[in-house]
Write an enzyme that holds these catalytic residues in place. Structure first.
Site, PDB file in Angstrom:
ATOM      1  CG  ASP A 256      -1.978   1.098   1.146  1.00  0.00           C
ATOM      2  OD1 ASP A 256      -2.491   1.334   0.055  1.00  0.00           O
ATOM      3  OD2 ASP A 256      -2.245   1.721   2.182  1.00  0.00           O
ATOM      4  CB  CYS A 312     -22.478  -5.271  -7.006  1.00  0.00           C
ATOM      5  SG  CYS A 312     -20.898  -4.975  -6.193  1.00  0.00           S
ATOM      6  CB  CYS A 322     -22.297   5.843   2.002  1.00  0.00           C
ATOM      7  SG  CYS A 322     -20.968   7.063   2.139  1.00  0.00           S
TER       8      CYS A 322
END
Length: 566
Positions: A256, A312, A322
């Site tokens: 990362d 999905c 969210c």
């Protein structure tokens, strides 16, 4: 972990580390949280009848392939690069399958080091690079200027600028997800539907207790333990050194930290698919995984293209859940400037006033879009050991762990079969999938479980995952208090001021009524006492605080609590 989570950009949930420090001193930093953490690692190489060649005279190389316009802080000490000398053609020729056997041997060794999965892909440019540039051009990366730097854009487009002569990318995956039942009530309540449901978890907090839970902060589960860079980097370095000592060639690794389209690479390697929340989702492990990559000059053949079994479909759970509306209504794109993970970690300034009430009691990162995802609706079986990066097991048992294999795993994960994903012909990830799959594909790719004599694992203490806000405020009054509590944790990276800013916002939201957590019923006296203590501590901290940005957030929180009393 751990960017704005646009597909194939650096994961926003995972903060950007300082790789030079991790490589130069991987195990010398103070570790305040090591009693909660343990990880599986083994230095034993994969079995082989051919002895490893001796290491070359100068094994750790310094980078010599950087573009001329490279800017930013220069690395100190060793580079994350290993030079194994000329490719060992004789050894490769002695293997029945040639380079395919080399690839499988490297993957097997990666599993022995504790990686949940490893697969190989080509270093060709990402098909999403133009989409990434458009996202940057709109400014949706916020203050993360390193994502828009010309030299880093050039590296994302051409991996040969990172490692000259790169032939393949070994993508690895490490599990950190605690499972559906692994979240404490103060964290789990954010993923609880606002309407009663027969399929709701029995562990969901009741309305009478939810108000008290709001006086606790919520820390993203990826940071419940030690900084994952300190844990994964030595593994990846060990994999690189073993690989190139044995087969020759050069390698460069990133946890990362590099300008890679890492989720795009992982998807292309067959580790999963990109979901609407822009995270890489593995059909067996879900999205709670850390990604890390090893670039190599070895001509490893690409994996066979996996059959599309995930996606999905028409699911929009992450979009709806969210709290700040950061996910695009059509999915697959995120505005980092609204994302709670960005606001609490990467954002160095003040948090926009209009977004503060929506952040609830989230003080470091956010797991909501993953908690509601059907692909993460699994739990560790009762009485079975967790096998994640942060599994709590006595360190003395680590050396006795056998290497993992697809057939040696004895435990499995239980999944909720009550929900499934609907298919959608317009989904960019192809065919639909359901959540009532066999758990064999999950257990077969996890790190090895502890031996029967090992003490049973446990979840991190609540003062790590959901600390009391009043206690945390007292701790953050001084730099010494911050360092004492967070040295060795990913939270250390953002510094005292940003963490205190986050806690102040959570404290200001602690008396909010209604919403996802339910109303304040019962426990009125205890709730009022908690609120009064928070207000008192906020004022104490404000009196001693000198940072103007932090003071503004403390004053905002005090005003919110005083208004709620009136």
């Amino acid at each position: 972990m751990r960017g704005s989570r646009l597909p194939s950009i650096p994961l926003l949930l995972l903060p950007t580390p300082r790789p030079a420090t991790a490589l130069r001193r991987p195990f010398t930093r103070r570790r305040a949280l090591t009693t909660y953490i343990s990880f599986f690692s083994s230095s034993a190489a994969a079995p082989s009848t051919t002895p490893d060649p001796p290491p070359p005279p100068s094994s750790v190389a310094t980078s010599s392939s950087s573009p001329p316009k490279r800017r930013g802080r220069r690395r100190r000490g060793q580079q994350p690069e290993y030079d194994g000398g000329p490719i060992n053609e004789a050894l490769v020729a002695s293997l029945p399958g040639g380079w395919e056997d080399v690839r499988e041997e490297i993957k097997k060794h990666a599993e022995s080091l504790g990686f949940a999965r490893a697969r190989v892909t080509t270093p060709e440019p990402s098909s999403r690079f133009d989409q990434y540039k458009a996202w940057v051009a709109k400014g949706q990366h916020g203050e993360m200027g390193y994502l828009a730097r010309e030299d880093r854009l050039a590296r994302r487009a051409d991996l040969d600028l990172i490692l000259s002569g790169v032939q393949a990318v070994i993508c690895t995956m490490t599990l950190y997800w605690p499972g559906k039942k692994g979240f404490p009530p103060a964290s789990a309540m954010h993923a609880t539907p606002s309407r009663p449901s027969s399929s709701s978890s029995s562990s969901s907090p009741s309305p009478s207790s939810s108000s008290l839970l709001k006086t606790k902060g919520v820390v993203s589960c990826y940071s419940w333990g030690e900084d994952y860079h300190n844990l994964i980097t030595p593994r990846l370095q060990s994999l690189a050194e073993w690989t190139h000592r044995r087969f020759g060639g050069q390698g460069r690794w990133y946890v990362d930290t590099g300008p890679l389209m890492e989720r795009d690479l992982a998807e292309r390697a067959g580790l999963g698919f990109i979901g609407k929340n822009t995270l890489l989702i593995n059909e067996g492990l879900g999205s709670g995984t850390f990604l890390a990559e090893l670039l190599t000059t070895l001509p490893l053949p690409q994996e066979e293209k996996r059959k599309k079994s995930g996606g999905c479909g028409t699911c929009r759970k992450c979009i709806v859940a969210c709290p700040t509306g950061a996910i695009d209504q059509d999915g697959f794109k995120i505005d980092a400037r609204k994302c709670v993970s960005y606001l609490t970690i990467e954002n160095k300034g003040g948090i926009p006033v209009e977004l503060r009430p929506k952040m609830k009691n989230l003080i470091y990162g956010c797991d909501i879009c993953q908690q509601v995802c059907p692909w993460n609706r699994w739990s560790w079986p009762e009485g079975k050991p967790m096998r994640t990066l942060f599994t709590t097991t006595a360190s003395s048992t680590m050396s006795s762990l056998p290497p993992s294999s697809s057939s040696s795993s004895s435990s499995s994960l239980s999944r909720s079969s009550s929900s499934s994903l609907s298919s959608s012909s317009s989904s960019s990830t192809g065919s639909a999938a359901t959540t009532n799959r066999s758990s064999d594909d999950i257990s077969s790719s996890l790190p090895p479980s502890p031996p029967p004599s090992a003490p049973p694992p446990s979840f991190p203490p609540l003062d790590v995952s959901t600390p009391a806000l009043a206690e945390l405020l007292r701790c953050l009054k001084t730099e010494e208090g911050f360092k004492k509590r967070f040295t060795g944790s990913p939270i250390q990276r953002i510094g005292r001021a940003r963490m205190l800013r986050n806690v102040a916002v959570a404290a200001g939201n602690s008396r909010d009524e209604g919403g996802r957590e339910g109303g304040r019923e019962g426990g009125r006296k205890e709730e009022e006492e908690e609120g009064e203590e928070l207000l008192r501590v906020l004022k104490e901290v404000l009196e001693e605080e000198e940072d103007e940005m932090v003071r503004e957030h403390l004053e905002w929180a005090i005003g919110r609590l005083e208004d709620s009393v009136e």
